[in-house]
Design a protein around this motif. Structure first.
Motif, PDB file in Angstrom:
ATOM      1  N   ALA A  65       0.854  -1.192   0.000  1.00 39.89           N
ATOM      2  CA  ALA A  65       0.000   0.000   0.000  1.00 39.89           C
ATOM      3  C   ALA A  65       0.889   1.241   0.000  1.00 39.89           C
ATOM      4  CB  ALA A  65      -0.898  -0.007   1.222  1.00 39.89           C
ATOM      5  N   PHE A  66       0.467   2.250  -0.719  1.00 36.56           N
ATOM      6  CA  PHE A  66       1.310   3.440  -0.826  1.00 36.56           C
ATOM      7  C   PHE A  66       1.027   4.467   0.257  1.00 36.56           C
ATOM      8  CE2 PHE A  66      -1.803   6.381  -2.496  1.00 36.56           C
ATOM      9  CZ  PHE A  66      -2.729   5.556  -3.102  1.00 36.56           C
ATOM     10  N   ALA A  67      -0.001   4.242   1.060  1.00 36.48           N
ATOM     11  CA  ALA A  67      -0.311   5.186   2.127  1.00 36.48           C
ATOM     12  C   ALA A  67      -0.950   4.439   3.291  1.00 36.48           C
ATOM     13  CB  ALA A  67      -1.256   6.264   1.611  1.00 36.48           C
ATOM     14  N   ASP A  68      -0.805   4.988   4.490  1.00 39.44           N
ATOM     15  CA  ASP A  68      -1.354   4.355   5.674  1.00 39.44           C
ATOM     16  C   ASP A  68      -2.867   4.226   5.616  1.00 39.44           C
ATOM     17  OD1 ASP A  68       1.139   4.019   6.737  1.00 39.44           O
ATOM     18  OD2 ASP A  68       1.078   5.876   7.907  1.00 39.44           O
ATOM     19  N   PHE A  69      -3.538   5.186   4.991  1.00 43.77           N
ATOM     20  CA  PHE A  69      -4.995   5.135   4.946  1.00 43.77           C
ATOM     21  C   PHE A  69      -5.512   3.988   4.075  1.00 43.77           C
ATOM     22  CE2 PHE A  69      -3.915   7.901   1.415  1.00 43.77           C
ATOM     23  CZ  PHE A  69      -4.715   7.415   0.405  1.00 43.77           C
ATOM     24  N   MET A  70      -4.645   3.332   3.347  1.00 41.11           N
ATOM     25  CA  MET A  70      -5.045   2.200   2.513  1.00 41.11           C
ATOM     26  C   MET A  70      -5.260   0.933   3.344  1.00 41.11           C
ATOM     27  SD  MET A  70      -5.119   3.135  -0.737  1.00 41.11           S
ATOM     28  CE  MET A  70      -4.927   1.606  -1.598  1.00 41.11           C
ATOM     29  N   GLU A  71      -4.687   0.869   4.520  1.00 38.84           N
ATOM     30  CA  GLU A  71      -4.808  -0.306   5.377  1.00 38.84           C
ATOM     31  C   GLU A  71      -6.160  -0.295   6.085  1.00 38.84           C
ATOM     32  OE1 GLU A  71      -2.562  -2.732   5.478  1.00 38.84           O
ATOM     33  OE2 GLU A  71      -1.368  -1.625   4.024  1.00 38.84           O
ATOM     34  N   PRO A  72      -6.784  -1.466   6.262  1.00 35.56           N
ATOM     35  CA  PRO A  72      -8.065  -1.496   6.964  1.00 35.56           C
ATOM     36  C   PRO A  72      -7.891  -1.160   8.446  1.00 35.56           C
ATOM     37  CG  PRO A  72      -7.319  -3.716   6.462  1.00 35.56           C
ATOM     38  CD  PRO A  72      -6.369  -2.775   5.813  1.00 35.56           C
ATOM     39  N   THR A  73      -8.896  -0.531   9.000  1.00 36.14           N
ATOM     40  CA  THR A  73      -8.868  -0.204  10.422  1.00 36.14           C
ATOM     41  C   THR A  73      -9.194  -1.459  11.227  1.00 36.14           C
ATOM     42  OG1 THR A  73     -11.193   0.356  10.505  1.00 36.14           O
ATOM     43  CG2 THR A  73      -9.659   2.147   9.941  1.00 36.14           C
ATOM     44  N   ASN A  74      -8.972  -1.406  12.523  1.00 33.18           N
ATOM     45  CA  ASN A  74      -9.316  -2.537  13.380  1.00 33.18           C
ATOM     46  C   ASN A  74     -10.809  -2.824  13.332  1.00 33.18           C
ATOM     47  OD1 ASN A  74      -6.704  -3.021  14.153  1.00 33.18           O
ATOM     48  ND2 ASN A  74      -6.827  -1.764  15.992  1.00 33.18           N
ATOM     49  N   ALA A  75     -11.620  -1.786  13.271  1.00 39.67           N
ATOM     50  CA  ALA A  75     -13.067  -1.971  13.189  1.00 39.67           C
ATOM     51  C   ALA A  75     -13.447  -2.693  11.892  1.00 39.67           C
ATOM     52  CB  ALA A  75     -13.781  -0.627  13.279  1.00 39.67           C
ATOM     53  N   GLU A  76     -12.810  -2.325  10.791  1.00 41.22           N
ATOM     54  CA  GLU A  76     -13.091  -2.993   9.520  1.00 41.22           C
ATOM     55  C   GLU A  76     -12.657  -4.456   9.563  1.00 41.22           C
ATOM     56  OE1 GLU A  76     -12.738   0.605   6.285  1.00 41.22           O
ATOM     57  OE2 GLU A  76     -10.880  -0.214   7.125  1.00 41.22           O
ATOM     58  N   LEU A  77     -11.495  -4.721  10.149  1.00 41.40           N
ATOM     59  CA  LEU A  77     -11.029  -6.104  10.277  1.00 41.40           C
ATOM     60  C   LEU A  77     -11.970  -6.924  11.148  1.00 41.40           C
ATOM     61  CD1 LEU A  77      -7.188  -5.554  10.664  1.00 41.40           C
ATOM     62  CD2 LEU A  77      -8.400  -6.455   8.669  1.00 41.40           C
ATOM     63  N   ASP A  78     -12.464  -6.342  12.234  1.00 44.10           N
ATOM     64  CA  ASP A  78     -13.414  -7.036  13.095  1.00 44.10           C
ATOM     65  C   ASP A  78     -14.714  -7.347  12.351  1.00 44.10           C
ATOM     66  OD1 ASP A  78     -11.615  -6.996  15.173  1.00 44.10           O
ATOM     67  OD2 ASP A  78     -12.515  -5.240  16.150  1.00 44.10           O
ATOM     68  N   ALA A  79     -15.187  -6.392  11.558  1.00 47.14           N
ATOM     69  CA  ALA A  79     -16.415  -6.604  10.790  1.00 47.14           C
ATOM     70  C   ALA A  79     -16.232  -7.721   9.773  1.00 47.14           C
ATOM     71  CB  ALA A  79     -16.821  -5.307  10.096  1.00 47.14           C
ATOM     72  N   ILE A  80     -15.085  -7.752   9.120  1.00 47.68           N
ATOM     73  CA  ILE A  80     -14.797  -8.812   8.148  1.00 47.68           C
ATOM     74  C   ILE A  80     -14.755 -10.160   8.854  1.00 47.68           C
ATOM     75  CG2 ILE A  80     -13.007  -9.747   6.633  1.00 47.68           C
ATOM     76  CD1 ILE A  80     -12.316  -6.788   5.967  1.00 47.68           C
ATOM     77  N   GLU A  81     -14.104 -10.200   9.999  1.00 49.78           N
ATOM     78  CA  GLU A  81     -13.984 -11.443  10.760  1.00 49.78           C
ATOM     79  C   GLU A  81     -15.348 -11.964  11.201  1.00 49.78           C
ATOM     80  OE1 GLU A  81     -11.689 -12.460  14.766  1.00 49.78           O
ATOM     81  OE2 GLU A  81     -10.425 -11.593  13.196  1.00 49.78           O
ATOM     82  N   GLN A  82     -16.258 -11.067  11.563  1.00 49.43           N
ATOM     83  CA  GLN A  82     -17.595 -11.481  11.968  1.00 49.43           C
ATOM     84  C   GLN A  82     -18.416 -11.956  10.780  1.00 49.43           C
ATOM     85  OE1 GLN A  82     -19.206  -8.133  14.052  1.00 49.43           O
ATOM     86  NE2 GLN A  82     -17.986  -8.487  15.880  1.00 49.43           N
ATOM     87  N   GLU A  83     -18.189 -11.393   9.620  1.00 46.16           N
ATOM     88  CA  GLU A  83     -18.962 -11.737   8.435  1.00 46.16           C
ATOM     89  C   GLU A  83     -18.511 -13.057   7.809  1.00 46.16           C
ATOM     90  OE1 GLU A  83     -21.689 -11.618   5.384  1.00 46.16           O
ATOM     91  OE2 GLU A  83     -21.646 -10.419   7.196  1.00 46.16           O
ATOM     92  N   MET A  84     -17.262 -13.422   7.972  1.00 41.88           N
ATOM     93  CA  MET A  84     -16.718 -14.589   7.274  1.00 41.88           C
ATOM     94  C   MET A  84     -17.478 -15.891   7.530  1.00 41.88           C
ATOM     95  SD  MET A  84     -12.659 -13.927   7.051  1.00 41.88           S
ATOM     96  CE  MET A  84     -12.379 -15.480   6.242  1.00 41.88           C
ATOM     97  N   PRO A  85     -17.817 -16.250   8.774  1.00 43.71           N
ATOM     98  CA  PRO A  85     -18.544 -17.510   8.959  1.00 43.71           C
ATOM     99  C   PRO A  85     -19.898 -17.529   8.246  1.00 43.71           C
ATOM    100  CG  PRO A  85     -17.667 -16.747  11.051  1.00 43.71           C
ATOM    101  CD  PRO A  85     -17.460 -15.643  10.056  1.00 43.71           C
ATOM    102  N   ARG A  86     -20.604 -16.407   8.258  1.00 45.43           N
ATOM    103  CA  ARG A  86     -21.900 -16.355   7.565  1.00 45.43           C
ATOM    104  C   ARG A  86     -21.703 -16.470   6.071  1.00 45.43           C
ATOM    105  NH1 ARG A  86     -22.831 -12.126  11.444  1.00 45.43           N
ATOM    106  NH2 ARG A  86     -22.358 -10.610   9.849  1.00 45.43           N
ATOM    107  N   ALA A  87     -20.698 -15.790   5.553  1.00 39.39           N
ATOM    108  CA  ALA A  87     -20.434 -15.843   4.111  1.00 39.39           C
ATOM    109  C   ALA A  87     -20.037 -17.257   3.701  1.00 39.39           C
ATOM    110  CB  ALA A  87     -19.346 -14.844   3.737  1.00 39.39           C
TER     111      ALA A  87
END
Length: 59
Positions: free
Chosen positions: A13-35
């Motif tokens: 990534a060319f900038a720090d803002f390109m990385e997912p936030t902890n909240a986004e990572l948590d949301a992805i982690e919660q969605e994965m089993p349902r998906a």
């Protein structure tokens, strides 16, 4: 030939803002089993339809 880039340019990534936030990572982690369950259900349905369409016929 302007679209040729190095692997590092693509992977890093060319900038720090390109990385997912902890909240986004948590949301992805919660969605994965349902998906994953949705994918398995879709594969099951597709297999059942394929079996149903080839069932019956010659004796």
């Amino acid at each position: 030939m302007n679209n040729i880039v190095t692997v590092q340019d693509v992977v890093t990534a060319f900038a720090d803002f390109m990385e997912p936030t902890n909240a986004e990572l948590d949301a992805i982690e919660q969605e994965m089993p349902r998906a994953y369950r949705r994918v398995l259900a879709a594969e099951r349905d597709q297999a059942n339809r394929a079996c149903a369409s080839t069932a019956g016929g010659a004796a």
